[in-house]
Write an enzyme that holds these catalytic residues in place. Structure first.
Site, PDB file in Angstrom:
ATOM      1  CD  GLU A   1     -16.270  -5.684  -0.953  1.00  0.00           C
ATOM      2  OE1 GLU A   1     -16.811  -6.336  -0.036  1.00  0.00           O
ATOM      3  OE2 GLU A   1     -15.285  -6.099  -1.597  1.00  0.00           O
TER       4      GLU A   1
ATOM      5  CB  CYS B   1     -10.779  -0.926  -0.374  1.00  0.00           C
ATOM      6  SG  CYS B   1      -9.776  -0.685  -1.850  1.00  0.00           S
TER       7      CYS B   1
ATOM      8  CG  HIS C   1     -12.652  -4.650  -3.646  1.00  0.00           C
ATOM      9  ND1 HIS C   1     -13.062  -4.793  -2.341  1.00  0.00           N
ATOM     10  CD2 HIS C   1     -11.475  -3.962  -3.596  1.00  0.00           C
ATOM     11  CE1 HIS C   1     -12.164  -4.210  -1.537  1.00  0.00           C
ATOM     12  NE2 HIS C   1     -11.203  -3.697  -2.274  1.00  0.00           N
TER      13      HIS C   1
HETATM   14  N1  PCA Z   1      -7.256  -1.632  -3.094  1.00  0.00           N
HETATM   15  C1  PCA Z   1      -6.890  -1.607  -1.688  1.00  0.00           C
HETATM   16  C2  PCA Z   1      -6.685  -0.157  -1.377  1.00  0.00           C
HETATM   17  C3  PCA Z   1      -6.558   0.530  -2.686  1.00  0.00           C
HETATM   18  C4  PCA Z   1      -7.038  -0.440  -3.679  1.00  0.00           C
HETATM   19  O1  PCA Z   1      -7.231  -0.212  -4.876  1.00  0.00           O
HETATM   20  C5  PCA Z   1      -7.891  -2.328  -0.802  1.00  0.00           C
HETATM   21  O2  PCA Z   1      -8.559  -3.267  -1.265  1.00  0.00           O
HETATM   22  O3  PCA Z   1      -8.011  -1.973   0.362  1.00  0.00           O
END
Ligand code: PCA
Length: 209
Positions: free
Chosen positions: A77, A147, A171
């Site tokens: 990100e 997240c 992610h």
């Molecule tokens: N993914 C979510 C929150 C927790 C996770 O593992 C997100 O992308 O916000």
């Protein structure tokens, strides 16, 4: 060097979260003290917990990991935005956090910047993962769910309290078992845990340098 690495508990009715599994399996690179934490998928609680962890450990780096189900690659990100929002873009669905909170377009920190960029070397990280033969890329949005909230808090706390601390967010896709029984599985990507662990271990090696 101290690195804090965080994953998340399952959410949205799931029984596993690959980020949690990855964190358990990561090993500290040479010269690194690795602190591991599994965060709740709750907007409010993550802020409290992160502040405690920063105060207690004063990490040099905080790398947070979360699941982005449906994405095909490991995504590094670039930016976190100052918004908590659980409303889908067509407005028809809300995804409450694990405590039932349903913020819509609420600022995370009243005094915070609109956005913060990751302070980890995002391209070096992408290239290190690709170097292992695993798909990776830059993502320009971490969403507006928990997240993004955690990435934002990491960078906000660094900006206001811990100027030496670098932070970023990665992610990861679904695990194969998370899509195996879904009707829409042919439209969803997944990645074996082993590849995710190899990718994140390579990231730690980059950060340790
Ligand atoms: N993914 C979510 C929150 C927790 C996770 O593992 C997100 O992308 O916000």
């Amino acid at each position: 060097m101290k690195i804090l690495v965080t994953g998340f508990e399952p959410f949205n009715g799931g029984t596993v979260n690959p980020s949690e599994q990855i964190v358990y399996r990561l090993a500290a690179p040479e010269g690194v003290t690795l602190i591991k934490e599994i965060l709740p998928v709750e907007f409010g609680k993550t802020t409290v917990r992160l502040k405690e962890l920063f105060r207690e450990h004063q990490p040099d780096i905080v790398l947070s990991i979360g699941q982005a189900g449906g994405r095909a690659e490991i995504s590094v990100e670039r930016v976190a935005i100052n918004i908590d929002n659980v409303k889908s873009s067509n407005g028809s669905k809300l995804l409450p956090d694990n405590a039932g909170a349903v913020p819509v377009d609420e600022p995370i920190e009243a005094e915070g910047a609109a956005a913060y960029f990751a302070t980890l070397p995002i391209w070096q990280i992408v290239e290190a993962i690709q170097g292992k033969g695993i798909p990776a890329g830059i993502s320009n949005s971490a969403g507006t769910y928990v997240c993004n909230h955690v990435m934002y808090e990491n960078l906000y706390q660094a900006a206001v309290e811990y100027p030496q601390m670098k932070a970023g967010f990665i992610h990861v896709p679904f695990l194969p078992e998370q899509i195996a029984h879904r009707e829409d599985k042919e439209r969803l990507a997944a990645m074996p845990l082993e590849d995710m662990v190899t990718a994140l271990q390579a990231v730690l090696e980059v950060l340790a340098k």
